[in-house]
Scaffold this active site. Sequence first.
Site, mmCIF file in Angstrom:
data_model
loop_
_atom_site.group_PDB
_atom_site.id
_atom_site.type_symbol
_atom_site.label_atom_id
_atom_site.label_comp_id
_atom_site.label_asym_id
_atom_site.label_seq_id
_atom_site.Cartn_x
_atom_site.Cartn_y
_atom_site.Cartn_z
ATOM 1 N N ASN A 42 -8.464 4.688 -1.028
ATOM 2 C CA ASN A 42 -7.503 3.691 -1.486
ATOM 3 C C ASN A 42 -8.222 2.638 -2.323
ATOM 4 O OD1 ASN A 42 -8.725 2.746 1.007
ATOM 5 N ND2 ASN A 42 -7.139 1.192 1.175
ATOM 6 N N GLU A 44 -7.164 -1.283 -3.801
ATOM 7 C CA GLU A 44 -6.156 -2.333 -3.820
ATOM 8 C C GLU A 44 -6.218 -3.130 -5.114
ATOM 9 O OE1 GLU A 44 -6.039 -3.065 0.989
ATOM 10 O OE2 GLU A 44 -7.034 -4.549 -0.256
ATOM 11 N N SER A 47 -2.208 -7.657 -7.294
ATOM 12 C CA SER A 47 -0.770 -7.426 -7.407
ATOM 13 C C SER A 47 -0.491 -6.212 -6.535
ATOM 14 C CB SER A 47 -0.382 -7.153 -8.864
ATOM 15 O OG SER A 47 0.980 -6.843 -8.958
ATOM 16 N N TYR A 48 -0.160 -6.472 -5.260
ATOM 17 C CA TYR A 48 -0.163 -5.427 -4.228
ATOM 18 C C TYR A 48 0.567 -4.144 -4.595
ATOM 19 C CZ TYR A 48 -2.116 -8.944 -1.105
ATOM 20 O OH TYR A 48 -2.922 -9.878 -0.530
ATOM 21 N N GLU A 55 -4.486 9.145 -0.357
ATOM 22 C CA GLU A 55 -3.856 10.463 -0.463
ATOM 23 C C GLU A 55 -3.391 10.739 -1.888
ATOM 24 O OE1 GLU A 55 -3.432 7.995 1.749
ATOM 25 O OE2 GLU A 55 -2.208 8.686 3.422
ATOM 26 N N CYS A 89 3.316 8.386 -0.150
ATOM 27 C CA CYS A 89 2.389 9.518 -0.103
ATOM 28 C C CYS A 89 3.081 10.765 0.434
ATOM 29 C CB CYS A 89 1.172 9.178 0.743
ATOM 30 S SG CYS A 89 0.067 7.993 -0.076
#
Length: 128
Positions: A42, A44, A47-48, A55, A89
Amino acid sequence: MDYNELMDKAREASEKAYAPYSKFKVGACVLTENGKFYTGCNFENSSYGLTICAERNAIGTAICDGEQKIKAVAIYSPNTKHCYPCGACRQVMCEFASDSGLEIILESEDGIEVKNFNDIFPKGFQLL
């Protein structure tokens, strides 16, 4: 299929995760119908909504290499056992699941736990 090998690759990928905001690192390893492995972590963003899950990162890499059918996905997080995929996902996995089925490999207290994808995402949306 060697579930431990998949999990080891997912664990290794989690070490490369970029998670300065949530501190929730995740790694994934995808096994395609052609027997190839693809990993992702992942990453990040402040800006979420622009954050990418491990995945989808691994699946995107597989797609970029010409793969279109996924047999298994191992998911690992050092933060928790039973690190299930999020809804986005799951929908992406639904799109690229092997015709013979898709297995989700998770770390559990007892080692490895294998789930049938249809059990965790019944009646997924598909056009094809």
